[in-house]
Design an enzyme around this catalytic site. Structure first.
Site: not given
Ligand code: FNR
Length: 391
Positions: A113, A134, A162, A171, A258, A282, A285
């Site tokens: 990330s 990313q 992303t 959130r 993404k 995401h 979120r």
């Molecule tokens: C994320 N996600 C995310 N995506 C991204 O492109 N950059 C980021 O920095 C982050 N940071 C992040 C932090 C946390 C705590 C979570 C839970 C998620 C999104 C992540 O890459 C992904 O798209 C989702 O988490 C996929 O869903 P599931 O597997 O958590 O259900």
């Protein structure tokens, strides 16, 4: 060898989530577990898989199963990649490097990330390929270029842009818990966390060091609050296709987008030379009310028409979910929260265990379905009531 107690209890991804809930301070658990507003998209990401059923043909015989896939010229032992999650180092000391090492040991990919605690250079030093980076589009386009060039110079295999995070989602669990990005660790917060002594003890010397490593300039010492302000002010909601085109010119390796949910965006991405799309909301979120990834996937796959790999993430909690996504045309799935549960439970060993759960479950599902190779999974594997075959 007898399994450690935690491994016996961590028999599924959901069991690992429950263990993470018990291990982590509430604000930290909720930061990962939560979604935007009323969390419908978050919930539907998981429940969307319930609407799909697998139609097995065990008599085809699949005594051995090969779970490997090839993506951008690299073989992965498993169609499950560790996706980018910011602040993984809040769940276990040095969380990002632990997760990357676990992915490498299992033989699958890891995506760092932008918001990692360690720097992308420190992660690269782990030497765990395939390794993706990313990034976002920043107001200062020079910073996007800088991160991209840093990723290129330390040998990242692919870049992931992303597109769905240029404004931060609402959130409400974080608001309720007083969890801020960056996290505050004043005496009141530490007191609130004292109920999780294992985590607090493990993290005792880390908490002061939690930062967004990639945003620090060489030699710079800045508190995390200033850094987070810098980060938020850097994100640019005016991002557009022009920026994607610019990034395409800078980054020569595989470039993935993404956050794609609309088939037209997938087509537009391919016109601009994107090498892969990741269907994602995401993890629920960002835009609550967006479709679940598994619901959006088929139209994107159809629009792409096999020209580039389509990956997906969001709500993948079982090997059967992975198989369903692959049956709809995904080349592989990414997992977000499950790696954080793995870290919270047992660090590197926890992430390795999490990936092993997927491996075991996918293998069993394929065996039960009579499928020996990932390439043999297609939409025929999905049960459709009253299917009319075009014969
Ligand atoms: C994320 N996600 C995310 N995506 C991204 O492109 N950059 C980021 O920095 C982050 N940071 C992040 C932090 C946390 C705590 C979570 C839970 C998620 C999104 C992540 O890459 C992904 O798209 C989702 O988490 C996929 O869903 P599931 O597997 O958590 O259900």
């Amino acid at each position: 060898m007898a399994k450690a107690g935690w491994q016996r209890r961590a028999y599924s991804i959901d069991a690992m989530r429950q263990m993470a809930r018990a291990a982590l301070p509430r604000p930290v658990f909720d930061f990962a577990d939560g979604g935007a507003e009323d969390e419908q998209t978050l919930r539907r990401n998981e429940s969307g898989f319930d609407d799909l059923q697998l139609l097995p043909q065990p008599l085809r015989g699949a005594a051995q199963r090969d779970l490997s896939v090839t993506l951008f010229g690299k073989q992965l032992n498993l169609p499950v990649i560790v996706g980018p999650t910011g602040l993984a180092g809040l769940f276990w000391p040095d969380g990002e490097r632990c997760a990357a090492r676990a992915a490498a040991a299992v033989g699958t990919g890891y995506c760092l990330s932008h918001g990692s605690v360690c720097t992308l250079e420190q992660l690269a030093a782990v030497g765990a390929p395939p390794r993706w980076m990313q990034v976002f589009i920043y107001r200062d386009r020079g910073f996007t270029r800088e991160l991209t060039e840093r990723a290129a110079s330390c040998g990242y295999d692919a870049l992931v842009l992303t597109s769905d995070n240029q404004l931060l989602g609402n959130r409400e669990r974080d608001i309720r818990n007083g969890f801020t990005i960056p996290p505050r660790f004043g005496p009141a917060e530490i007191m609130a966390m004292a109920f999780k002594p294992g985590w607090l003890w493990r993290m005792r010397s880390e908490l002061k060091r939690i930062t967004f490593g990639n945003y620090l300039k060489p030699g710079e010492i800045v508190d995390i609050g200033t850094l987070a302000g810098r980060m938020a002010s850097l994100l640019d909601p005016s991002m557009s296709w022009k920026d994607v085109e610019e990034l395409r010119k800078i980054w020569r390796g595989p470039l993935l987008l993404k956050g794609i949910l609309h088939p037209d965006e997938a087509k537009a991405a391919i016109e601009r030379g994107i090498d892969g799309v990741i269907v994602s909301n995401h993890g629920g979120r960002q835009l609550n009310g967006a479709p679940a990834s598994i619901d959006a996937l088929p139209a994107v796959v159809d629009a792409v028409g096999g020209r580039v790999p389509v990956l997906m993430d969001g709500g993948v909690r079982r090997g059967a979910d992975v198989v369903k996504a692959l049956a709809l045309g995904a080349a592989a799935c990414l997992v977000g929260r499950p790696q954080l549960w793995g870290l919270a439970v047992a660090g590197e060993a926890g992430v390795a265990h999490m990936l092993e759960i997927y491996r075991r479950e996918i293998d069993r599902v394929l065996g039960l379905c009579g499928i020996g190779r990932i390439a043999d999974i297609d939409r025929q594997l999905l049960f459709t009531r009253y299917r009319q075959d075009p014969t």
